[in-house]
Design a protein around this motif. Structure first.
Motif, mmCIF file in Angstrom:
data_model
loop_
_atom_site.group_PDB
_atom_site.id
_atom_site.type_symbol
_atom_site.label_atom_id
_atom_site.label_comp_id
_atom_site.label_asym_id
_atom_site.label_seq_id
_atom_site.Cartn_x
_atom_site.Cartn_y
_atom_site.Cartn_z
ATOM 1 N N PHE A 88 0.811 -1.222 0.000
ATOM 2 C CA PHE A 88 0.000 0.000 0.000
ATOM 3 C C PHE A 88 0.849 1.279 0.000
ATOM 4 N N GLY A 89 2.103 1.199 -0.476
ATOM 5 C CA GLY A 89 2.964 2.368 -0.507
ATOM 6 C C GLY A 89 3.627 2.691 0.815
ATOM 7 N N ILE A 90 3.672 1.707 1.711
ATOM 8 C CA ILE A 90 4.191 1.897 3.071
ATOM 9 C C ILE A 90 5.457 1.066 3.284
ATOM 10 N N ALA A 91 6.424 1.646 3.995
ATOM 11 C CA ALA A 91 7.594 0.896 4.452
ATOM 12 C C ALA A 91 7.803 1.172 5.934
ATOM 13 N N LEU A 92 8.235 0.149 6.646
ATOM 14 C CA LEU A 92 8.524 0.254 8.086
ATOM 15 C C LEU A 92 9.983 -0.134 8.357
ATOM 16 N N PRO A 93 10.939 0.673 7.865
ATOM 17 C CA PRO A 93 12.338 0.343 8.158
ATOM 18 C C PRO A 93 12.581 0.385 9.661
ATOM 19 N N HIS A 94 13.285 -0.606 10.163
ATOM 20 C CA HIS A 94 13.515 -0.685 11.603
ATOM 21 C C HIS A 94 14.804 -1.444 11.882
ATOM 22 N N CYS A 95 15.334 -1.223 13.067
ATOM 23 C CA CYS A 95 16.522 -1.943 13.497
ATOM 24 C C CYS A 95 16.620 -1.867 15.017
ATOM 25 N N ARG A 96 17.469 -2.706 15.543
ATOM 26 C CA ARG A 96 17.756 -2.701 16.971
ATOM 27 C C ARG A 96 19.046 -1.919 17.195
ATOM 28 N N MET A 97 19.066 -1.141 18.254
ATOM 29 C CA MET A 97 20.295 -0.468 18.668
ATOM 30 C C MET A 97 20.098 0.152 20.036
ATOM 31 N N GLU A 98 21.184 0.513 20.671
ATOM 32 C CA GLU A 98 21.084 1.174 21.964
ATOM 33 C C GLU A 98 20.525 2.575 21.754
ATOM 34 N N CYS A 99 19.291 2.764 22.169
ATOM 35 C CA CYS A 99 18.626 4.059 21.974
ATOM 36 C C CYS A 99 17.855 4.446 23.225
ATOM 37 N N GLY A 100 18.345 3.995 24.364
ATOM 38 C CA GLY A 100 17.642 4.273 25.605
ATOM 39 C C GLY A 100 16.728 3.129 25.970
ATOM 40 N N SER A 101 15.683 3.446 26.708
ATOM 41 C CA SER A 101 14.811 2.394 27.226
ATOM 42 C C SER A 101 13.540 2.187 26.415
ATOM 43 N N LYS A 102 13.325 3.024 25.385
ATOM 44 C CA LYS A 102 12.111 2.862 24.597
ATOM 45 C C LYS A 102 12.392 3.082 23.119
ATOM 46 N N ALA A 103 11.478 2.618 22.297
ATOM 47 C CA ALA A 103 11.613 2.752 20.849
ATOM 48 C C ALA A 103 11.511 4.221 20.443
ATOM 49 N N ILE A 104 12.165 4.536 19.332
ATOM 50 C CA ILE A 104 12.161 5.889 18.768
ATOM 51 C C ILE A 104 11.742 5.770 17.308
ATOM 52 N N GLY A 105 10.843 6.631 16.878
ATOM 53 C CA GLY A 105 10.377 6.577 15.497
ATOM 54 C C GLY A 105 10.574 7.876 14.753
ATOM 55 N N ALA A 106 10.452 7.783 13.433
ATOM 56 C CA ALA A 106 10.458 8.944 12.548
ATOM 57 C C ALA A 106 9.511 8.633 11.399
ATOM 58 N N LEU A 107 8.781 9.637 10.957
ATOM 59 C CA LEU A 107 7.806 9.476 9.880
ATOM 60 C C LEU A 107 8.116 10.466 8.771
ATOM 61 N N ILE A 108 8.169 9.968 7.542
ATOM 62 C CA ILE A 108 8.328 10.860 6.399
ATOM 63 C C ILE A 108 7.377 10.440 5.285
ATOM 64 N N THR A 109 6.962 11.427 4.516
ATOM 65 C CA THR A 109 6.260 11.152 3.269
ATOM 66 C C THR A 109 7.125 11.716 2.144
ATOM 67 N N LEU A 110 6.996 11.132 0.966
ATOM 68 C CA LEU A 110 7.805 11.512 -0.182
ATOM 69 C C LEU A 110 6.967 12.223 -1.228
ATOM 70 N N LYS A 111 7.583 13.180 -1.918
ATOM 71 C CA LYS A 111 6.900 13.867 -3.019
ATOM 72 C C LYS A 111 6.540 12.883 -4.112
ATOM 73 N N GLN A 112 7.494 12.021 -4.442
ATOM 74 C CA GLN A 112 7.298 11.004 -5.467
ATOM 75 C C GLN A 112 7.624 9.639 -4.877
ATOM 76 N N PRO A 113 6.753 8.648 -5.087
ATOM 77 C CA PRO A 113 7.045 7.302 -4.581
ATOM 78 C C PRO A 113 8.335 6.737 -5.174
ATOM 79 N N ILE A 114 9.004 5.889 -4.404
ATOM 80 C CA ILE A 114 10.257 5.274 -4.833
ATOM 81 C C ILE A 114 10.137 3.748 -4.806
ATOM 82 N N GLU A 115 10.989 3.093 -5.584
ATOM 83 C CA GLU A 115 11.091 1.639 -5.534
ATOM 84 C C GLU A 115 11.619 1.237 -4.167
#
Length: 148
Positions: A61-88
């Motif tokens: 549906f045009g969605i990606a959920l890139p994720h990884c594990r790393m030391e980032c404190g005690s809770k998950a951290i997210g970021a959200l972006i939308t693109l002007k033009q969809p990409i492969e």
């Protein structure tokens, strides 16, 4: 964790030039590192790329959920972006991606990681929610659409 617990206005970018999968992951890594100074952008980028090598995080549906594990404190951290033009993005449905929600999860948060990814996928599988994200015309409007 819910979307309002994962993102902040400074980790939400609307209608950016993504150009490629690699460049978009770099933008996500830099966005997180700028907002959370204890996190190294290069390390985030390397880990997101390594995760993508295991299999695309494009969920359809045009969605990606890139994720990884790393030391980032005690809770998950997210970021959200939308693109002007969809990409492969090698998504499972073959569609190009224009909404990306990145997530960093603490190394030892196994159950939380899966629960949060599942919750995000459920939210993003809602057509109305996706449409509201795509209709946002500013970073602030995107943040509001994501958290309301």
């Amino acid at each position: 964790m819910t979307i309002p617990e994962l993102i902040t206005p400074d980790r939400t970018l609307c209608a950016i030039e993504g150009v490629s999968k690699k460049r978009t992951l770099e933008i996500l890594a830099n966005t997180i590192a700028r907002a959370v100074p204890s996190i190294n952008a290069d390390e985030v980028f390397r880990r997101l790329i390594a995760r993508e090598r295991l299999g695309s995080t494009g969920i359809g549906f045009g969605i990606a959920l890139p994720h990884c594990r790393m030391e980032c404190g005690s809770k998950a951290i997210g970021a959200l972006i939308t693109l002007k033009q969809p990409i492969e993005f090698d998504a499972i449905d073959g569609q190009k991606v224009d909404i990306l929600f990145a997530m960093l999860v603490p190394e030892n948060a196994n159950a939380e990681h899966l629960d949060t990814l599942s919750s995000l996928a459920r939210s993003l599988n809602d057509a109305g929610f996706r449409d509201s994200l795509r209709q946002a015309d500013s970073d602030q409007a995107l943040f509001q659409a994501a958290v309301s």
